[in-house]
Design a protein around this motif. Structure first.
Motif, short mmCIF file in Angstrom:
data_model
loop_
_atom_site.label_atom_id
_atom_site.label_comp_id
_atom_site.label_asym_id
_atom_site.label_seq_id
_atom_site.Cartn_x
_atom_site.Cartn_y
_atom_site.Cartn_z
N SER A 95 30.62 22.98 115.51
CA SER A 95 30.33 21.92 117.03
C SER A 95 31.34 22.12 117.87
O SER A 95 32.50 22.09 117.92
CB SER A 95 30.20 20.51 115.88
OG SER A 95 30.14 19.90 117.36
N LYS A 96 31.11 21.78 119.79
CA LYS A 96 31.35 22.21 120.46
C LYS A 96 32.37 20.52 120.74
O LYS A 96 33.54 20.49 121.28
CB LYS A 96 30.88 21.88 121.57
CG LYS A 96 30.86 23.80 122.00
CD LYS A 96 29.82 23.67 123.54
CE LYS A 96 29.78 25.51 123.21
NZ LYS A 96 28.65 25.67 125.26
N THR A 97 31.78 19.61 120.38
CA THR A 97 32.82 18.24 119.49
C THR A 97 32.99 17.60 118.36
O THR A 97 32.58 18.67 117.66
CB THR A 97 31.46 17.30 120.48
OG1 THR A 97 30.38 17.26 119.49
CG2 THR A 97 31.16 17.40 121.75
N PRO A 98 34.30 17.17 118.30
CA PRO A 98 34.40 16.34 116.78
C PRO A 98 33.47 16.34 116.21
O PRO A 98 32.81 15.82 116.47
CB PRO A 98 35.76 15.60 116.96
CG PRO A 98 35.39 15.55 118.40
CD PRO A 98 34.94 16.32 119.48
N ILE A 99 33.61 17.33 114.34
CA ILE A 99 33.04 16.91 113.53
C ILE A 99 33.53 15.18 113.24
O ILE A 99 34.59 14.98 112.56
CB ILE A 99 32.75 17.39 112.49
CG1 ILE A 99 31.66 19.04 113.20
CG2 ILE A 99 32.15 17.25 111.24
CD1 ILE A 99 32.12 20.20 112.49
N GLN A 100 32.66 13.88 113.22
CA GLN A 100 33.68 13.26 112.76
C GLN A 100 33.59 12.68 111.15
O GLN A 100 34.42 11.73 110.63
CB GLN A 100 32.64 11.49 112.98
CG GLN A 100 31.94 11.92 114.82
CD GLN A 100 33.19 11.57 115.06
OE1 GLN A 100 34.66 11.00 115.04
NE2 GLN A 100 33.75 12.59 116.66
N LEU A 101 31.97 13.09 110.95
CA LEU A 101 32.57 12.92 109.42
C LEU A 101 31.40 14.16 108.63
O LEU A 101 30.81 13.70 109.14
CB LEU A 101 31.69 11.90 109.21
CG LEU A 101 31.36 11.01 107.30
CD1 LEU A 101 33.21 11.06 106.79
CD2 LEU A 101 31.40 10.00 107.26
N SER A 102 31.95 14.37 107.49
CA SER A 102 31.81 15.54 106.75
C SER A 102 31.29 15.49 105.52
O SER A 102 32.59 15.07 104.27
CB SER A 102 31.69 17.03 106.95
OG SER A 102 32.80 17.32 106.37
N ARG A 103 30.39 16.09 104.49
CA ARG A 103 30.09 16.38 103.55
C ARG A 103 29.42 17.42 102.52
O ARG A 103 28.43 17.75 103.44
CB ARG A 103 29.79 14.54 102.03
CG ARG A 103 28.70 14.58 102.78
CD ARG A 103 28.26 13.12 101.92
NE ARG A 103 26.87 12.11 102.50
CZ ARG A 103 25.94 12.16 101.50
NH1 ARG A 103 26.54 11.59 100.15
NH2 ARG A 103 24.77 11.25 102.11
N ASN A 104 29.54 17.69 101.18
CA ASN A 104 29.09 18.70 100.83
C ASN A 104 28.05 18.38 99.85
O ASN A 104 27.62 17.87 98.98
CB ASN A 104 29.47 19.63 100.21
CG ASN A 104 29.25 21.08 100.30
OD1 ASN A 104 28.21 21.81 100.92
ND2 ASN A 104 29.61 21.85 98.65
N LEU A 105 26.84 18.94 100.41
CA LEU A 105 25.34 18.36 99.04
C LEU A 105 25.19 19.02 98.56
O LEU A 105 25.00 20.25 98.85
CB LEU A 105 24.69 16.76 100.17
CG LEU A 105 24.52 16.61 101.12
CD1 LEU A 105 23.17 16.39 100.93
CD2 LEU A 105 24.60 15.19 99.86
#
Length: 287
Positions: A95-105
């Motif tokens: 992403s060109k902007t920060p990734i605020q939260l991620s998780r792997n489902l």
């Protein structure tokens, strides 16, 4: 805003060569990129660390990677120090902007006895966009069984619809002095679904067209962008063993959105010139 999804087949193109540069060139410029079949220490591509290489090639992008499994391929002791070496395969979001939260489902799966079956996943990333906060999912479903794909779709659909109730990957963080994150309804699900339009598993996600009113636009179903923009006959996969055989061309890569984003859809296209994989990049412009 432009988004793109691309199953990059661990960097190996229709010519059988590993060339990550032509893959990163094909997706460069998108605001959000979803990649599938991103690997580390894969014997099929010379044990490359694709996560590191993609990061080097696209340094202006923030990135999240989710490996769906890790299998030992040479972990060892060297001078009394344990060196862990594992083959990993998963999905990536850039992403060109920060990734605020991620998780792997990790999606439901069953043990196979003949054809290889591996753990599939959908990498979720919360990103602030010109359309507000949106949840993006880089997704890869099973390639062997419509029954397993339907099970995976049902699981994923529950995560899409219940995000505000479940809290995503993290909630209650004001307890540690951080601002609470938003829980947006809006989502964009991209990736290699290994299913055909109109199949039973496809219907699980987007519903079935009505004889009078067409495809339903309701909050509990996703929107197939290609159908919405009248481009359902696109090709996204070419048989690497018979690339000239058009009877083997299929649409198995999709971009779906929440119903709330349907009015923002402007244009969809496939990069027919891309040769870095057996799949083709699928782009959508929104605004």
């Amino acid at each position: 805003m432009k988004v793109v999804t691309y199953n990059i087949q661990y960097g190996i193109g229709l010519d059988g060569r590993y060339d990550l540069g032509r893959i990163t060139d094909a997706v460069r410029g998108a605001d959000v990129i979803a990649l599938q079949e991103v690997t580390r220490n894969n014997p099929r591509n010379g044990n490359r660390d694709m996560v590191a290489e993609i990061g080097e090639a696209l340094p202006e992008y923030f990135a999240a990677y989710g490996s769906n499994f890790e299998v030992n391929v040479g972990s060892r002791l060297e001078a009394g120090r344990a060196i862990t070496t594992t083959f990993q395969l998963g999905n990536m979001v850039l992403s060109k902007t920060p990734i605020q939260l991620s998780r792997n489902l990790l999606l439901p799966r069953s043990r196979s006895l003949e054809a290889m079956n591996f753990q599939r996943g959908a990498l979720e990333a919360l990103i602030e966009t010109p359309l507000g906060f949106v949840r993006f999912y880089s997704t890869h479903l099973d390639h062997r069984s419509p029954v397993e794909r339907a099970s995976q779709i049902r699981f994923l659909r529950q995560r899409l619809l219940n995000y505000a109730l479940e809290g995503g990957g993290l909630s209650g963080i004001p307890e540690i002095g951080l601002p609470d994150l938003p829980y947006p309804e809006a989502f964009i699900v991209m990736g290699d679904f290994n299913m055909l339009s109109g199949s039973s598993e496809y219907v699980e996600l987007v519903g079935r067209s009505d004889h009078e009113f067409g495809m339903p636009l309701t909050a509990d179903l996703a929107v197939d962008v290609a159908q919405r923009l009248n481009a359902p006959d696109i090709v996204t996969w070419v048989d690497p063993n018979r690339p000239q055989d058009t009877s083997r061309h299929k649409r198995i890569d999709y971009i779906f959105t929440s119903a709330s984003l349907a009015g923002s859809l402007k244009r969809l296209w496939v990069d027919q010139k891309a040769v870095g994989s057996d799949h083709l990049p699928v782009w959508v412009e929104m605004g």
